[in-house]
Design an enzyme around this catalytic site. Structure first.
Site, PDB file in Angstrom:
ATOM      1  N   TYR A   9      -7.047   3.029  -7.725  1.00 56.30           N
ATOM      2  CA  TYR A   9      -6.240   4.143  -8.235  1.00 56.30           C
ATOM      3  C   TYR A   9      -6.882   4.861  -9.418  1.00 56.30           C
ATOM      4  O   TYR A   9      -6.285   5.772  -9.980  1.00 56.30           O
ATOM      5  CB  TYR A   9      -4.855   3.635  -8.684  1.00 56.30           C
ATOM      6  CG  TYR A   9      -3.860   3.511  -7.552  1.00 56.30           C
ATOM      7  CD1 TYR A   9      -4.286   3.276  -6.256  1.00 56.30           C
ATOM      8  CD2 TYR A   9      -2.501   3.615  -7.791  1.00 56.30           C
ATOM      9  CE1 TYR A   9      -3.377   3.141  -5.222  1.00 56.30           C
ATOM     10  CE2 TYR A   9      -1.586   3.488  -6.768  1.00 56.30           C
ATOM     11  CZ  TYR A   9      -2.039   3.261  -5.490  1.00 56.30           C
ATOM     12  OH  TYR A   9      -1.133   3.138  -4.467  1.00 56.30           O
TER      13      TYR A   9
ATOM     14  N   LYS B 270      -6.190 -10.065  -3.294  1.00 62.06           N
ATOM     15  CA  LYS B 270      -6.875 -10.148  -1.993  1.00 62.06           C
ATOM     16  C   LYS B 270      -8.300 -10.644  -2.224  1.00 62.06           C
ATOM     17  O   LYS B 270      -9.271 -10.101  -1.680  1.00 62.06           O
ATOM     18  CB  LYS B 270      -6.894  -8.764  -1.314  1.00 62.06           C
ATOM     19  CG  LYS B 270      -5.600  -8.362  -0.663  1.00 62.06           C
ATOM     20  CD  LYS B 270      -5.250  -9.163   0.579  1.00 62.06           C
ATOM     21  CE  LYS B 270      -6.177  -8.897   1.736  1.00 62.06           C
ATOM     22  NZ  LYS B 270      -5.834  -9.752   2.917  1.00 62.06           N
TER      23      LYS B 270
ATOM     24  N   ASP C 291      -1.067 -10.520   1.304  1.00 60.10           N
ATOM     25  CA  ASP C 291      -0.327 -10.392   2.571  1.00 60.10           C
ATOM     26  C   ASP C 291       0.621 -11.575   2.765  1.00 60.10           C
ATOM     27  O   ASP C 291       1.765 -11.401   3.205  1.00 60.10           O
ATOM     28  CB  ASP C 291      -1.258 -10.213   3.772  1.00 60.10           C
ATOM     29  CG  ASP C 291      -2.534 -11.027   3.684  1.00 60.10           C
ATOM     30  OD1 ASP C 291      -3.019 -11.235   2.558  1.00 60.10           O
ATOM     31  OD2 ASP C 291      -3.035 -11.459   4.719  1.00 60.10           O
TER      32      ASP C 291
ATOM     33  N   ASP D 117       1.714  -1.545  -6.136  1.00 65.06           N
ATOM     34  CA  ASP D 117       2.438  -0.392  -5.599  1.00 65.06           C
ATOM     35  C   ASP D 117       3.238  -0.810  -4.365  1.00 65.06           C
ATOM     36  O   ASP D 117       4.448  -0.573  -4.256  1.00 65.06           O
ATOM     37  CB  ASP D 117       1.413   0.697  -5.245  1.00 65.06           C
ATOM     38  CG  ASP D 117       2.038   2.069  -5.155  1.00 65.06           C
ATOM     39  OD1 ASP D 117       3.266   2.170  -5.305  1.00 65.06           O
ATOM     40  OD2 ASP D 117       1.313   3.040  -4.921  1.00 65.06           O
TER      41      ASP D 117
END
Ligand code: NAD
Length: 421
Positions: A147, A217, A283, A307
């Site tokens: 971002y 991740k 996830d 987000d």
């Protein structure tokens, strides 16, 4: 009067001046209602001993009309000077050279934590069977990651130059379709990760919460997301070692002494009130929060993960119309408490927008300055209204005996409930 700063502490006067940005679209309706309720709760809690003087800071369409600028320097100066404030939603100007006013405010004031508490209010419809088990606080990193705005559009000389650099100087040969690729950069620093994780640990310890989970991740993005996890664990052990127990320590004991010893060490840490620091792949986290939300308390994560996570968790307890948020720099003390939804152009001007997101963000602001009694009055009034099925249409339509109230009428209901507390 202004908040002052003494070393690391904010000194909050009893008569405090707080800037507000009204916001565009539905902001024009929800901001005045929110301010009235906050004033009422402060008056009720402190019997006139404490009060708020609101000053308007211009931003968005209103600022453009008055000054020709969507985000005047004066507005930034006001937030710098007064430390805290509230903000309604702002339209993102199209083609004005500003990606987003919200992002600009966060970057200029270096508000590195996006704080999102997520709890369920009895009476509010939820897709979960047991929404009462959801009680989490998300610390989303606000200044780095994908971002940061470092990207180049396919077909531009910049993208071509970047591709050349990657292939000729860095030996990168695994871009599947090089000629038709756009590119983006993902900076994740040790300083950025550490200040975010440190804020989350301090919050968890101050509020006696049971665990902090690093969500990442790192299995795929080993040097960015993976480093975030490693730096987070290392910081916890280095700076907060006497008050935390990490799952790295657990693993070490397990390898050296077996499962039994490791479980005993974990139980002992829990009984001593230590904060348990663990991590989970993003996830799996999204799945686990639906299946076993009770296993999570404070969450620390990078910008993009944060987000997605914020919106999923908000949906689990009633949607973004009721999700509060704040952008905070815990070192400088600067903080902007904001509605997390947008300007809702489809419903703006109809007196139907839900003020709960901005209102609960104001509750966070009152807690931030230590005015917890006023904050609690608002929360209790909202709990009572929702149990009675009294809410704006977006929530009331899903309540079994829901009574749909207008923005102003919902505000009046909350104020009446505060009055009789
Ligand atoms: P939005 O959040 O404004 O609207 C999405 C949906 O949620 C709409 O159906 C809307 O009616 C509903 N909704 C939003 N707030 C509500 C409320 N308080 N009560 C009841 N329903 C509500 O998102 P969008 O339509 O994608 O964006 C509209 C504008 O807002 C865009 O210019 C966007 O850039 C901007 N935006 C600003 C912020 C912010 O200031 N923090 C955040 C997101 C979007």
């Amino acid at each position: 009067m202004r908040i002052k700063k003494d070393k690391n502490k904010l000194l909050v006067p009893d008569e405090i001046t707080i800037p507000y940005i009204e916001g565009d679209g539905a902001g024009v309706e929800i901001t005045p209602v929110t301010r009235r309720i906050v004033d009422k709760s402060v008056a009720k809690a402190y019997g006139g001993k404490r009060s708020i003087e609101w000053i308007e800071a211009l931003a968005g369409e209103k600022a453009f009309k008055c000054t020709g600028n969507y985000l005047p320097d004066e507005t930034i100066d006001i937030f710098r000077e007064y430390y805290i404030g509230i903000k309604g939603p702002l339209t993102t100007p199209v083609g004005e050279g500003i990606r987003s006013l919200n992002v600009a405010l966060r970057q200029i004031l270096d508000l590195y934590v996006c704080l999102r508490p997520v709890r369920w209010f009895k009476g509010v419809a939820s897709p979960l069977r047991e929404p009462q088990k959801v009680n989490m606080v998300i610390f989303r990193e606000n200044t780095e990651d994908i971002y940061a705005g470092i990207e180049w559009q396919q077909g531009t000389p910049e993208a071509e130059k970047f591709l050349q650099f990657l292939s000729s100087e860095m030996g990168v040969s695994k871009i599947r379709f090089p000629e038709t690729s756009s590119f983006g950069g993902k900076p994740v620093s040790r300083e950025g990760s550490e200040r975010l994780v440190a804020s989350a640990i301090e919050y968890a310890l101050a509020n006696r919460l049971p665990s902090l989970t690093l969500v990442h991740k790192g299995n795929i993005m080993k040097f960015t997301e993976g480093s975030f996890k490693r730096w987070g664990y290392a910081l916890a052990e280095r700076e907060f070692g006497d008050r935390t127990f990490t799952m790295l320590q657990y693993e070490k004991i397990r390898k050296e002494k077996g499962d039994g010893e490791a479980s005993r060490a974990l139980s002992e840490a829990r009984s001593e009130g230590k904060l348990i620091i663990k991590d989970v792949i993003a996830d799996a986290f999204l799945q686990n929060t639906l299946l076993t939300p009770e296993n999570y308390s404070v969450i620390a994560t990078l910008n993009l993960n944060g987000d997605y996570i914020s919106d999923q968790l908000a949906a689990m307890v009633g949607g973004i119309g009721i999700a509060p948020g704040a952008n905070i720099n815990y070192s400088s003390g600067h903080a902007i408490f904001e509605a997390t939804h947008g300007t809702a152009p489809d419903i703006a001007g109809k007196n139907i927008a839900n003020p709960s997101s901005l209102l609960l963000s104001s509750v966070m602001m009152l807690e931030y300055i230590g005015w917890n009694e006023a904050a609690n009055l608002i929360t209790s009034a909202m709990e009572q209204a929702f149990v009675r099925g009294e809410a704006t249409g977006d929530l009331a339509r899903f309540m079994p005996d829901g009574k749909s109230l207008g923005t102003v009428q919902f505000g009046d209901t909350i104020m009446n409930l505060i009055d009789v507390m």
